[in-house]
Design a protein around this motif. Structure first.
Motif, short mmCIF file in Angstrom:
data_model
loop_
_atom_site.label_atom_id
_atom_site.label_comp_id
_atom_site.label_asym_id
_atom_site.label_seq_id
_atom_site.Cartn_x
_atom_site.Cartn_y
_atom_site.Cartn_z
N THR A 1 0.83 -1.20 0.00
CA THR A 1 0.00 0.00 0.00
C THR A 1 0.86 1.25 0.00
N ILE A 2 0.28 2.33 -0.53
CA ILE A 2 0.91 3.63 -0.52
C ILE A 2 -0.18 4.66 -0.77
N GLU A 3 -0.05 5.82 -0.16
CA GLU A 3 -1.06 6.85 -0.34
C GLU A 3 -1.01 7.40 -1.77
N GLN A 4 -2.15 7.49 -2.43
CA GLN A 4 -2.21 8.07 -3.76
C GLN A 4 -3.66 8.44 -4.10
N HIS A 5 -3.80 9.28 -5.13
CA HIS A 5 -5.11 9.74 -5.55
C HIS A 5 -5.23 9.59 -7.05
N ASN A 6 -6.46 9.54 -7.55
CA ASN A 6 -6.69 9.41 -8.97
C ASN A 6 -6.40 10.73 -9.69
N ASN A 7 -5.49 10.70 -10.65
CA ASN A 7 -5.11 11.90 -11.38
C ASN A 7 -5.09 11.58 -12.86
N SER A 8 -6.22 11.78 -13.53
CA SER A 8 -6.35 11.38 -14.92
C SER A 8 -5.48 12.20 -15.86
N ASP A 9 -5.02 13.39 -15.44
CA ASP A 9 -4.21 14.22 -16.31
C ASP A 9 -2.72 14.04 -16.05
N ARG A 10 -2.35 13.05 -15.29
CA ARG A 10 -0.95 12.81 -14.97
C ARG A 10 -0.41 11.60 -15.73
N ILE A 11 0.92 11.43 -15.68
CA ILE A 11 1.56 10.32 -16.36
C ILE A 11 2.30 9.45 -15.35
N ASN A 12 2.74 8.30 -15.82
CA ASN A 12 3.62 7.45 -15.02
C ASN A 12 5.03 7.54 -15.57
N ILE A 13 6.01 7.60 -14.67
CA ILE A 13 7.41 7.71 -15.05
C ILE A 13 8.16 6.49 -14.53
N ALA A 14 8.83 5.77 -15.43
CA ALA A 14 9.60 4.59 -15.06
C ALA A 14 11.09 4.92 -15.15
N ILE A 15 11.82 4.68 -14.07
CA ILE A 15 13.26 4.93 -14.05
C ILE A 15 13.98 3.63 -13.71
N ASP A 16 14.71 3.11 -14.69
CA ASP A 16 15.45 1.86 -14.51
C ASP A 16 16.94 2.13 -14.54
N GLY A 17 17.70 1.12 -14.12
CA GLY A 17 19.15 1.24 -14.18
C GLY A 17 19.81 0.32 -13.19
N LEU B 1 -1.97 2.26 -11.09
CA LEU B 1 -3.20 2.40 -11.88
C LEU B 1 -3.76 3.82 -11.89
N ALA B 2 -3.59 4.53 -10.78
CA ALA B 2 -4.16 5.87 -10.67
C ALA B 2 -3.32 6.94 -11.37
N LYS B 3 -2.18 6.55 -11.95
CA LYS B 3 -1.25 7.48 -12.61
C LYS B 3 -0.60 8.42 -11.58
N GLY B 4 0.29 9.29 -12.06
CA GLY B 4 0.98 10.20 -11.17
C GLY B 4 1.99 9.49 -10.30
N VAL B 5 2.68 8.49 -10.89
CA VAL B 5 3.64 7.67 -10.14
C VAL B 5 5.02 7.77 -10.76
N VAL B 6 6.04 7.87 -9.92
CA VAL B 6 7.43 7.72 -10.35
C VAL B 6 7.94 6.45 -9.71
N MET B 7 8.24 5.45 -10.52
CA MET B 7 8.63 4.13 -10.02
C MET B 7 10.03 3.80 -10.52
N ASP B 8 10.91 3.39 -9.61
CA ASP B 8 12.26 3.04 -10.04
C ASP B 8 12.57 1.59 -9.71
N GLY B 9 13.45 1.00 -10.53
CA GLY B 9 13.82 -0.39 -10.34
C GLY B 9 14.75 -0.85 -11.44
N ARG B 10 14.58 -2.10 -11.86
CA ARG B 10 15.43 -2.65 -12.90
C ARG B 10 14.65 -3.16 -14.11
N ASP B 11 13.35 -3.30 -13.95
CA ASP B 11 12.54 -3.79 -15.08
C ASP B 11 11.22 -3.04 -15.17
#
Length: 236
Positions: free
Chosen positions: A3-19, A129-139
């Protein structure tokens, strides 16, 4: 469960940062999320939490059945924190524990276990799913969020990454710079060669080499890219 706090933001994007390990993904992702008002999700911390639980339970990576049962019953919660995101495992704050030398040495092997990865990827996708997320990892860009509007592959030389880790916490944990270089190179090899969701640059990801750049410079570059993607999303 994650779980993590978040809200529905239809005008936002998701950002994936790998490395690879030590490239500065978490620091950069956290700052980008803060400046955009987005939710930051540290997927590496989730795998570290599972690794801690597995070590405490005495479950080795050869027992995929037991690891699958273990991860399905874990409650991993991510909460905002300063300077790092707080990680809770079944209600216990394990933020510091999951950065120990023992967890760092074992996390790649646990992350390569298919049922562990399948379970956590499902949780991570639900968080986004709600968008407006910056997620980092390897895949993230290649597997977890293949439809992310912005994908970044952040890297740096092994030598530079080892220097950063040494300055950050390596010295106090008893590492030498040479040990860190060897361990980071080995971590790269394991992450790149694992059969399940290996570390690869997504075809549509922007490659950023931070060897000679400051964190602020990398953050500003990603913010510029994200603003362009946000404008594109809003125009559709």
């Amino acid at each position: 469960m994650a779980t993590i706090e978040q809200h529905n933001n239809s005008d936002r994007i998701n950002i994936a940062i790998d490395g690879p390990a030590g490239a500065g993904k978490s620091t950069v992702a956290r700052r980008v999320a803060s400046l955009l008002g987005y939710v930051y999700i540290d997927t590496g911390a989730m795998y570290r939490a599972v690794t801690l639980a597995a070590q405490r339970s005495g479950i080795g990576t050869s027992r995929e059945d037991l690891l699958a049962e273990l991860v399905s019953n874990l409650d991993i919660t991510l909460k905002p924190g300063d300077p790092v995101q707080r990680v809770f495992l079944n209600g216990e704050d394990v933020t510091g524990l999951i950065r120990s030398r023992e967890i760092t040495a074992g996390v790649s092997a646990v992350a390569a276990v298919e049922p562990v990865r399948t379970s956590l990827v499902d949780k991570q996708r639900k968080l986004a799913l709600a968008k407006g997320v910056v997620m980092d990892g390897r895949d993230i860009g290649s597997h977890v969020l293949p439809d992310a509007e912005l994908k970044v592959f952040l890297t740096a030389s092994v030598e530079e990454r080892a220097k950063r880790r040494y300055k950050e916490s390596g010295a106090e944990q008893g590492y030498t710079l040479e040990q860190l270089e060897r361990e980071i190179a080995e971590r790269d090899r394991m992450d790149e060669q694992r059969l399940v969701s290996p570390l690869v640059k997504a075809k549509d990801a922007v490659l950023l080499d931070s060897t000679n750049d400051t964190i602020d410079e990398v953050v500003q570059r990603i913010l510029e890219l994200s603003r362009g993607r946000i404008a594109e999303a809003n125009s559709q």
